[in-house]
Design a protein around this motif. Sequence first.
Motif, PDB file in Angstrom:
ATOM      1  N   TYR A   7     -39.753  99.235 -15.115  1.00 49.16           N
ATOM      2  CA  TYR A   7     -39.109 100.475 -13.857  1.00 49.16           C
ATOM      3  C   TYR A   7     -38.162  99.617 -12.781  1.00 49.16           C
ATOM      4  N   SER A   9     -37.881 100.029  -9.842  1.00 46.50           N
ATOM      5  CA  SER A   9     -38.766  99.437  -9.003  1.00 46.50           C
ATOM      6  C   SER A   9     -39.848  97.556  -8.968  1.00 46.50           C
ATOM      7  N   TYR A  51     -43.304 101.316  -7.131  1.00 43.34           N
ATOM      8  CA  TYR A  51     -42.778 102.887  -7.629  1.00 43.34           C
ATOM      9  C   TYR A  51     -42.761 104.102  -6.751  1.00 43.34           C
ATOM     10  N   GLN A  52     -43.948 103.882  -6.199  1.00 44.87           N
ATOM     11  CA  GLN A  52     -44.455 105.001  -5.334  1.00 44.87           C
ATOM     12  C   GLN A  52     -43.894 105.078  -4.032  1.00 44.87           C
ATOM     13  N   ARG A  54     -40.413 104.231  -3.884  1.00 43.05           N
ATOM     14  CA  ARG A  54     -39.459 104.316  -3.983  1.00 43.05           C
ATOM     15  C   ARG A  54     -39.253 105.927  -4.650  1.00 43.05           C
ATOM     16  N   VAL A  55     -40.270 106.171  -5.500  1.00 37.01           N
ATOM     17  CA  VAL A  55     -39.961 107.162  -6.199  1.00 37.01           C
ATOM     18  C   VAL A  55     -40.465 108.896  -5.424  1.00 37.01           C
ATOM     19  N   CYS A  57     -43.280 110.360  -6.274  1.00 36.32           N
ATOM     20  CA  CYS A  57     -43.835 111.557  -6.109  1.00 36.32           C
ATOM     21  C   CYS A  57     -45.454 111.860  -6.099  1.00 36.32           C
ATOM     22  N   HIS A 235     -36.064 104.970   0.109  1.00 33.68           N
ATOM     23  CA  HIS A 235     -37.223 105.304  -0.602  1.00 33.68           C
ATOM     24  C   HIS A 235     -37.863 106.076  -0.298  1.00 33.68           C
ATOM     25  N   ARG A 236     -37.933 107.177  -1.779  1.00 36.29           N
ATOM     26  CA  ARG A 236     -38.170 109.478  -1.745  1.00 36.29           C
ATOM     27  C   ARG A 236     -39.580 109.566  -0.605  1.00 36.29           C
ATOM     28  N   ARG A 237     -40.484 108.218  -0.587  1.00 33.92           N
ATOM     29  CA  ARG A 237     -41.516 108.365  -0.423  1.00 33.92           C
ATOM     30  C   ARG A 237     -41.668 108.639   1.157  1.00 33.92           C
ATOM     31  N   TRP A 273     -29.339 106.433  -6.626  1.00 34.47           N
ATOM     32  CA  TRP A 273     -28.341 107.279  -6.806  1.00 34.47           C
ATOM     33  C   TRP A 273     -26.598 107.235  -6.837  1.00 34.47           C
TER      34      TRP A 273
END
Length: 291
Positions: A7, A9, A51-52, A54-55, A57, A235-237, A273
């Motif tokens: 990934y 990240s 990953y968490q 950065r994403v 989710c 970082h979307r978290r 993005w």
Amino acid sequence: MGGRQPYPSDLSDEAWELIRPVITSWKGQHRSVSGHEGRYEMREIVDAILYQARVGCQWRYLPHDFPPYTAVYYYFGKWRDDGTDQVIHDLLRWQVRESRGRREDPSAFVMDTQTVHTSVNAPKATTGLDPGKKSRGRKRGIATDVLGLLIAVIVVAASVHDNAIGITLLDQVAADNPSVTKGWVDAGFKNAVIDHGAALGIDIEVVQRDPHTKGFAPAPKRWIVEQTFGTLLLHRRLARDYETLPASAASWIRWSMTDVMTRRLTGHSALTWRDPPPFGARGPTGEAAHA
């Protein structure tokens, strides 16, 4: 990576070598009673945490090619509570500073707060209304050095006044970085912060916005910490505070900055993005992105 596809990240080999000694030492001190070292590779655990970050989710939506989300969360919580995330972060900060020709320990800092909305799982006792911004949620208070690297962080209810946040941050800065003698803040921090800084041997200067300036203009020194907030929000978290515990929210800030610093030290950059999709990737209509 256990044969899985990487990934964006994921840590590069060079970045993992920066973190590995701390994780290996921690693992050596936390063996099970039976002596079993665990079934999951520590690099995979760290990659899953990044990953968490950065994403952003939900934990149960963590991809299945990572270790189980329960295992990843277990290590995230352990490293949050025993300060391992802080050890990794501070080690990388020292290296970034040295790579820029700076001493390991800073002599000055910039401080600011940011109000963010919270998710529904955040307990009412840890959230509040920011009267200035008319926004309900939590406040992140951070102090950075002049390179924009994190020195101290606190997460509290948005109803907490900036003065209380500033005093707590000053205590953290003074305890962990006794070399600091100068700080810059905005007008939201009042005399109580200036007086507390003076008692700690830190000269606090309030940077006022020029009332004659029209449109956007970076405020001297203050732009550094504002830029750090902007970088962290990649970082979307951190786009919202999703955490039940404020301590978890602070830990995600440290992990996000850890991601930033490993990339600065190794010269690797993560896709954003704004970056075009890889050649041949298909968009939502099924058409190739690049014909």
